[in-house]
Design an enzyme around this catalytic site. Structure first.
Site, PDB file in Angstrom:
ATOM      1  N   ASP A 187       0.941  -1.175   0.017  1.00  0.00           N
ATOM      2  CA  ASP A 187      -0.067   0.044   0.174  1.00  0.00           C
ATOM      3  C   ASP A 187       0.841   1.315   0.093  1.00  0.00           C
ATOM      4  O   ASP A 187       1.699   1.300  -0.563  1.00  0.00           O
ATOM      5  CB  ASP A 187      -0.966  -0.023   1.292  1.00  0.00           C
ATOM      6  CG  ASP A 187      -2.072   0.850   1.141  1.00  0.00           C
ATOM      7  OD1 ASP A 187      -2.956   0.860   0.570  1.00  0.00           O
ATOM      8  OD2 ASP A 187      -1.943   2.133   1.717  1.00  0.00           O
ATOM      9  N   TYR A 324      -1.854  10.903   0.496  1.00  0.00           N
ATOM     10  CA  TYR A 324      -2.264  10.802  -0.636  1.00  0.00           C
ATOM     11  C   TYR A 324      -1.978  12.225  -1.733  1.00  0.00           C
ATOM     12  O   TYR A 324      -1.776  11.845  -2.751  1.00  0.00           O
ATOM     13  CB  TYR A 324      -3.842  10.195  -0.621  1.00  0.00           C
ATOM     14  CG  TYR A 324      -4.079   8.706  -0.340  1.00  0.00           C
ATOM     15  CD1 TYR A 324      -4.000   7.776  -1.411  1.00  0.00           C
ATOM     16  CD2 TYR A 324      -3.866   8.402   0.864  1.00  0.00           C
ATOM     17  CE1 TYR A 324      -4.062   6.552  -1.207  1.00  0.00           C
ATOM     18  CE2 TYR A 324      -3.997   7.059   1.285  1.00  0.00           C
ATOM     19  CZ  TYR A 324      -4.414   6.220   0.255  1.00  0.00           C
ATOM     20  OH  TYR A 324      -4.162   4.778   0.645  1.00  0.00           O
ATOM     21  N   HIS A 381      -5.113  -7.564   0.661  1.00  0.00           N
ATOM     22  CA  HIS A 381      -4.368  -6.133   0.570  1.00  0.00           C
ATOM     23  C   HIS A 381      -3.502  -6.187   2.039  1.00  0.00           C
ATOM     24  O   HIS A 381      -2.416  -5.472   1.859  1.00  0.00           O
ATOM     25  CB  HIS A 381      -5.252  -5.177   0.275  1.00  0.00           C
ATOM     26  CG  HIS A 381      -4.732  -3.811   0.230  1.00  0.00           C
ATOM     27  ND1 HIS A 381      -4.045  -3.605  -0.765  1.00  0.00           N
ATOM     28  CD2 HIS A 381      -4.608  -2.782   1.136  1.00  0.00           C
ATOM     29  CE1 HIS A 381      -3.602  -2.407  -0.750  1.00  0.00           C
ATOM     30  NE2 HIS A 381      -3.748  -1.837   0.598  1.00  0.00           N
TER      31      HIS A 381
END
Length: 403
Positions: A187, A324, A381
């Site tokens: 991630d 982000y 994930h």
């Protein structure tokens, strides 16, 4: 205090203990109970988002049965520390193996994760003889909290993109006295580990990924409709890859993290829903743990709430979302001017429940010095969280030739 003393104080490594006041825990429970609920979704599946029944059961358990102190005790049972790097207080767990010649390993978590998702791999990685491995498989383990996440401090200026975090991690390993080590990430942690590989700090021997953050150029060109000539299998994975770029959380946090931050720090259930709506595989497994009572590996009700509660109690929903925004800016810059290739050895594991399953040739195109590639039998994930034993076995195999 002299300049030398101030410098020593700034770089000091200090023991850390998690101590959340009871009043904050009670205030959280009160907010959960006082949740203002929306109407039920109009479909029978998760196509409209996190389902009401799942979140109401999560809220009931959170308010009535969940015990934060148990998580606090798990954290405090491990050696935790803080140190200031580049103006930010960095929290990390540091567990040294009792076995000789253990290989130092730094693992970086992602969003919406934290060091909590890594707690179950501490035993298998540092004490392999007690978990199906040999003494020669041992690691000294460093688990830092990303800046602005959980127990680390919040950056007060822009610029903390994966590259800057990678530099901080190299400094952290230097302060710990490690002259040779390896790194792992998935991630957002894959972005940091990728940057470490490109920067190649002294002592870094190799890297391992369980998520392909560094998409090969041809994949990015295809995403921009500049070229599309894939096999059937590749087209299926390409569709999953492009779907990531359209996920709501990536779009909003990548563009306006401050905007989404307001509701996330004001509503515990808003925060929980936002974090659960990450990817289809993880959501299905987590919702099953609450609505059906059947957890998938380590994705239990308590472990999920440990992580969400950490975000709430540390008030880091907004600061973590800014990663982000930072990553988007650095990715745009990298597309205009490509960073150096990773020349260090690279290992990669594909987990079947990952958002997309990168084919070997994609990984090889992104990382030319690929020394290990494997497709795991289980996991998604949050592989370390869901399948800690399998994840640990992958890291043992991936780094075996670098010891």
């Amino acid at each position: 205090m002299s300049v030398t003393e101030k410098s020593a104080e700034a770089t000091a490594i200090r023991p850390f203990t998690v101590e959340i006041p009871e009043a904050e825990i009670e205030a959280l429970r009160a907010r959960v109970v006082a949740t203002r609920w929306p109407s039920k979704e109009l479909v029978q599946d998760g196509s409209q988002g996190v389902q009401l029944a799942t979140l109401q059961e999560l809220a009931r358990y959170w308010a009535a049965d969940y015990d934060w102190r148990a998580c606090e005790a798990r954290l405090n049972a491990l050696p935790q520390f803080t140190t200031e790097i580049d103006g930010v207080e960095i929290h990390f767990i540091h567990v040294k193996s009792a076995h000789e010649n253990a290989l130092p390993l730094i693992i970086t978590h992602g969003w919406p994760g934290s060091v909590i998702e890594m707690l179950e791999v501490v035993g298998p990685l540092t004490d392999p003889t007690a978990h199906g491995g040999g003494a020669e498989d041992a690691f000294d383990l460093v688990l830092p909290s990303l800046p602005g996440y959980g127990l680390s401090g919040e950056p007060t200026e822009v610029g903390w993109d994966p590259g800057r975090v990678a530099q901080a991690w190299a400094e952290l390993m230097r302060r710990l006295g490690y002259t040779r080590y390896v790194a792992q990430g998935g991630d957002q942690g894959a972005g940091v580990t990728d940057a470490m590989g490109r920067q190649a700090p002294d002592g870094l021997l190799g890297v391992h990924f369980n998520f392909l953050d560094a998409a090969p150029r041809e994949l990015l060109m295809a995403a921009l409709n500049l070229r599309l000539a894939f096999s059937g299998e590749d087209r299926a994975q390409f569709s999953k890859f492009t779907a990531i770029l359209m996920r709501g959380y990536i779009a909003e946090m990548g563009e306006h993290p401050q905007t989404i931050g307001y509701p996330l720090v004001d509503s515990p259930l808003g925060l929980a829903a936002w974090m659960l709506d990450h990817d289809a595989d993880s959501y299905e497994k987590i919702s099953r743990a609450f609505a059906g009572g059947q957890p998938s590996g380590g994705l239990t009700r308590n472990h999920i709430l440990d992580n969400i509660t950490l975000y709430w109690l540390t008030d880091t929903a907004t600061s973590s979302a800014r990663m982000y925004w930072e990553s988007g800016r650095s990715a745009t810059a990298a597309f205009k001017k490509a960073p150096p290739h990773v020349s260090l050895p690279v290992a990669y594991t594909v987990f079947p429940g990952e958002i997309f399953q990168a084919p070997r040739h994609w990984v090889k195109s992104a990382y030319h010095n690929l020394i290990y590639f494997n497709e795991a039998a289980r996991g998604g994930h949050f592989a370390a969280w869901e399948e800690p034993q399998l994840f640990s076995e992958e890291l043992r195999a991936a780094f075996r030739t670098l010891r």
